[in-house]
Design a protein around this motif. Structure first.
Motif, PDB file in Angstrom:
ATOM      1  N   ALA A   2      29.490   6.224 -12.848  1.00 31.40           N
ATOM      2  CA  ALA A   2      29.261   4.978 -12.101  1.00 31.40           C
ATOM      3  C   ALA A   2      29.516   5.219 -10.611  1.00 31.40           C
ATOM      4  N   PRO A   3      28.937   4.384  -9.719  1.00 30.65           N
ATOM      5  CA  PRO A   3      29.209   4.535  -8.291  1.00 30.65           C
ATOM      6  C   PRO A   3      30.717   4.549  -8.022  1.00 30.65           C
ATOM      7  N   PRO A   4      31.198   5.406  -7.141  1.00 29.81           N
ATOM      8  CA  PRO A   4      30.451   6.145  -6.097  1.00 29.81           C
ATOM      9  C   PRO A   4      29.923   7.514  -6.531  1.00 29.81           C
ATOM     10  N   HIS A   5      29.917   7.829  -7.846  1.00 31.98           N
ATOM     11  CA  HIS A   5      29.327   9.106  -8.260  1.00 31.98           C
ATOM     12  C   HIS A   5      27.866   9.149  -7.839  1.00 31.98           C
ATOM     13  N   GLU A   6      27.384  10.324  -7.538  1.00 34.48           N
ATOM     14  CA  GLU A   6      26.001  10.456  -7.038  1.00 34.48           C
ATOM     15  C   GLU A   6      24.962  10.016  -8.064  1.00 34.48           C
ATOM     16  N   PHE A   7      25.295  10.036  -9.355  1.00 33.67           N
ATOM     17  CA  PHE A   7      24.346   9.567 -10.367  1.00 33.67           C
ATOM     18  C   PHE A   7      24.169   8.041 -10.306  1.00 33.67           C
ATOM     19  N   ALA A   8      25.186   7.343  -9.790  1.00 28.93           N
ATOM     20  CA  ALA A   8      25.134   5.883  -9.598  1.00 28.93           C
ATOM     21  C   ALA A   8      24.657   5.151 -10.858  1.00 28.93           C
ATOM     22  N   VAL A   9      25.272   5.464 -11.987  1.00 26.44           N
ATOM     23  CA  VAL A   9      24.876   4.824 -13.244  1.00 26.44           C
ATOM     24  C   VAL A   9      25.486   3.418 -13.324  1.00 26.44           C
ATOM     25  N   ASN A  10      24.622   2.426 -13.422  1.00 26.76           N
ATOM     26  CA  ASN A  10      25.077   1.035 -13.595  1.00 26.76           C
ATOM     27  C   ASN A  10      24.160   0.377 -14.624  1.00 26.76           C
ATOM     28  N   VAL A  11      24.471   0.605 -15.893  1.00 27.58           N
ATOM     29  CA  VAL A  11      23.614   0.106 -16.973  1.00 27.58           C
ATOM     30  C   VAL A  11      23.558  -1.424 -17.014  1.00 27.58           C
ATOM     31  N   PRO A  12      24.694  -2.149 -16.907  1.00 28.62           N
ATOM     32  CA  PRO A  12      24.609  -3.615 -17.020  1.00 28.62           C
ATOM     33  C   PRO A  12      23.677  -4.255 -15.997  1.00 28.62           C
ATOM     34  N   VAL A  13      23.758  -3.814 -14.739  1.00 29.83           N
ATOM     35  CA  VAL A  13      22.928  -4.435 -13.699  1.00 29.83           C
ATOM     36  C   VAL A  13      21.441  -4.127 -13.928  1.00 29.83           C
ATOM     37  N   THR A  14      21.137  -2.869 -14.254  1.00 33.51           N
ATOM     38  CA  THR A  14      19.725  -2.491 -14.435  1.00 33.51           C
ATOM     39  C   THR A  14      19.129  -3.185 -15.663  1.00 33.51           C
ATOM     40  N   LEU A  15      19.867  -3.201 -16.775  1.00 32.58           N
ATOM     41  CA  LEU A  15      19.332  -3.862 -17.970  1.00 32.58           C
ATOM     42  C   LEU A  15      19.239  -5.378 -17.767  1.00 32.58           C
ATOM     43  N   ALA A  16      20.141  -5.957 -16.964  1.00 36.63           N
ATOM     44  CA  ALA A  16      20.052  -7.393 -16.681  1.00 36.63           C
ATOM     45  C   ALA A  16      18.769  -7.708 -15.920  1.00 36.63           C
ATOM     46  N   GLU A  17      18.410  -6.847 -14.961  1.00 34.77           N
ATOM     47  CA  GLU A  17      17.165  -7.039 -14.207  1.00 34.77           C
ATOM     48  C   GLU A  17      15.956  -6.919 -15.130  1.00 34.77           C
ATOM     49  N   LEU A  18      15.990  -5.902 -15.981  1.00 33.04           N
ATOM     50  CA  LEU A  18      14.872  -5.685 -16.907  1.00 33.04           C
ATOM     51  C   LEU A  18      14.770  -6.817 -17.926  1.00 33.04           C
ATOM     52  N   ARG A  19      15.925  -7.305 -18.370  1.00 32.22           N
ATOM     53  CA  ARG A  19      15.953  -8.406 -19.335  1.00 32.22           C
ATOM     54  C   ARG A  19      15.348  -9.678 -18.714  1.00 32.22           C
ATOM     55  N   ALA A  20      15.730  -9.946 -17.482  1.00 33.99           N
ATOM     56  CA  ALA A  20      15.187 -11.124 -16.804  1.00 33.99           C
ATOM     57  C   ALA A  20      13.670 -11.004 -16.640  1.00 33.99           C
ATOM     58  N   GLN A  21      13.200  -9.799 -16.342  1.00 32.30           N
ATOM     59  CA  GLN A  21      11.760  -9.584 -16.219  1.00 32.30           C
ATOM     60  C   GLN A  21      11.064  -9.792 -17.562  1.00 32.30           C
ATOM     61  N   SER A  22      11.734  -9.381 -18.651  1.00 30.39           N
ATOM     62  CA  SER A  22      11.123  -9.557 -19.974  1.00 30.39           C
ATOM     63  C   SER A  22      10.954 -11.028 -20.307  1.00 30.39           C
ATOM     64  N   TYR A  23      11.869 -11.879 -19.833  1.00 31.44           N
ATOM     65  CA  TYR A  23      11.720 -13.315 -20.077  1.00 31.44           C
ATOM     66  C   TYR A  23      10.401 -13.813 -19.489  1.00 31.44           C
ATOM     67  N   GLN A  24      10.073 -13.321 -18.307  1.00 34.73           N
ATOM     68  CA  GLN A  24       8.814 -13.722 -17.668  1.00 34.73           C
ATOM     69  C   GLN A  24       7.611 -13.175 -18.449  1.00 34.73           C
ATOM     70  N   ASP A  25       7.737 -11.920 -18.901  1.00 34.65           N
ATOM     71  CA  ASP A  25       6.613 -11.299 -19.607  1.00 34.65           C
ATOM     72  C   ASP A  25       6.275 -12.025 -20.907  1.00 34.65           C
ATOM     73  N   TYR A  26       7.295 -12.588 -21.576  1.00 31.55           N
ATOM     74  CA  TYR A  26       7.066 -13.210 -22.878  1.00 31.55           C
ATOM     75  C   TYR A  26       6.833 -14.718 -22.773  1.00 31.55           C
TER      76      TYR A  26
END
Length: 371
Positions: free
Chosen positions: A64-88
């Protein structure tokens, strides 16, 4: 972040997580991820809706940040989940409502309130509107057939919108409709949903929300909200049976089944949404994201106001305030119903469907002969 960037970021994170696998005990997302070597957009949408946004994977991630990989699964999946609501969304033209959901909920609720207040002011004799009616007979203000006809029509539209959204989600998974009804996976998903299994943090001490300290608070407030809602639905169903089966007309006594169910559910819908709003206010935006807060807040606020106005109506139903309170309560309920297919409520549909698919995948993996 644009959709294509969000999909690419989710694919990058899942590839890193699939190599690490430290979080596989936290929730269903990581075991489901491990069943795949590559991730289609449909797979990522499924994983996003399987995520309960508990934050445990972020709190425990060495990348997770500040590591250079910057892995933040909750935030990214939340964005994708919100987009899926629009798609469906059904109809698709309504997808844009999710973009400014807080504003849309406010406008629809204000319009619904205005509709009921204006209609009662124009159509109900002031002597009747402000009179004290024996036992709080609200049908003297708005006839039963008007209320039943309006909310039946709106409910039918909401059910169709949910059914079409589920159909789009399930088609994207590639599963058959028959598989959705397989008893064992379906019952497993029901158990996981009704107990909020994946808000236990994996070790049973609760999720790391709103801070890194494990807590059961979100699970408790979510239970109060969900079961409060279901009790209010049961109260309405009991009232419908009273009216159409037994011919018993409302208002009902304080110790009647519909009123006891509605009062108990209403108290849950006061405490639950208020608690969830408080937790959301305290949550670290770096761990859980800044976006779509308006959608969550608008839905929780509507649930709270629906319950508050309903309980006030019950307490003051034998006073001259009953007529105005009835119009206010029905206006808020109408606003809630109209926005259900285009707000936070849809997460219940897609998360349950994702849990059914996860149970199906686990069942198939268990049935597969070992190499």
């Amino acid at each position: 972040m644009a959709l294509i960037d969000t999909v690419r970021e989710a694919e990058r994170l899942m590839t890193i997580c699939n190599a690490c696998r430290y979080c596989e005990g936290h929730c269903a997302v990581f075991p489901a991820m491990e069943m795949r070597l590559a991730f289609t957009e449909g797979d990522l949408s499924y994983l996003a809706n399987l995520c309960h946004n508990c934050g445990a994977c972020y709190a425990h991630c060495q990348y997770a940040p500040p590591h250079e990989f910057a892995v933040n699964v909750p935030v990214t999946l939340a964005e994708l989940r919100a987009q899926s609501y629009q798609d469906y969304t059904w109809p698709p033209q309504m997808a844009g409502v999710f973009e400014r959901n807080g504003l849309a909920v406010s406008l629809v609720t204000a319009a619904s309130l205005s509709l009921f207040l204006l209609a009662t002011a124009l159509l109900v004799d002031p002597a009747v509107l402000f009179a004290v009616h024996a036992d709080g007979d609200f049908y003297r203000i708005i006839p039963h057939d008007v209320m039943a006809g309006l909310f039946t029509a709106v409910s039918a539209y909401v059910v169709v919108a949910f059914a079409m959204g589920f159909r789009r989600f399930w088609q994207q998974t590639g599963e058959s409709y028959a598989s959705f009804g397989r008893p064992r996976p379906f019952l497993q998903a029901m158990r996981d949903s009704l107990t909020l299994r994946y808000l236990d943090g994996g070790a049973g001490d609760g999720c790391t929300y709103p801070t890194e300290a494990p807590s059961q608070s979100r699970r408790v407030y979510h239970h109060l909200t969900f079961y409060g809602f279901m009790l209010c639905f049961a109260a309405t169903s009991a009232g419908t049976i009273y009216h159409y089966v037994f011919g018993w007309q409302a208002p009902y006594g304080y110790l009647s089944v519909p009123v006891v169910l509605g009062t108990t559910g209403g108290i849950g819908l006061l405490i639950g949404p208020a608690g969830l709003l408080w937790l959301k206010h305290k949550a670290d935006p770096d761990a859980f994201g800044h976006g779509r807060r308006g959608m969550d807040t608008g839905f929780l606020a509507l649930l709270f106001l629906t319950s508050l106005s309903g309980l006030l109506l019950l307490v003051l139903r034998e006073t001259s305030a009953m007529g105005v309170l009835l119009a206010v309560h029905l206006g808020i309920v109408l606003g809630l119903f109209l926005t259900l297919p285009y707000g936070k409520f849809v997460h219940a549909i897609y998360r349950f469907a994702a849990l059914v698919r996860y149970a199906l995948e686990r069942s198939r993996a268990a049935e597969r002969p070992e190499a």
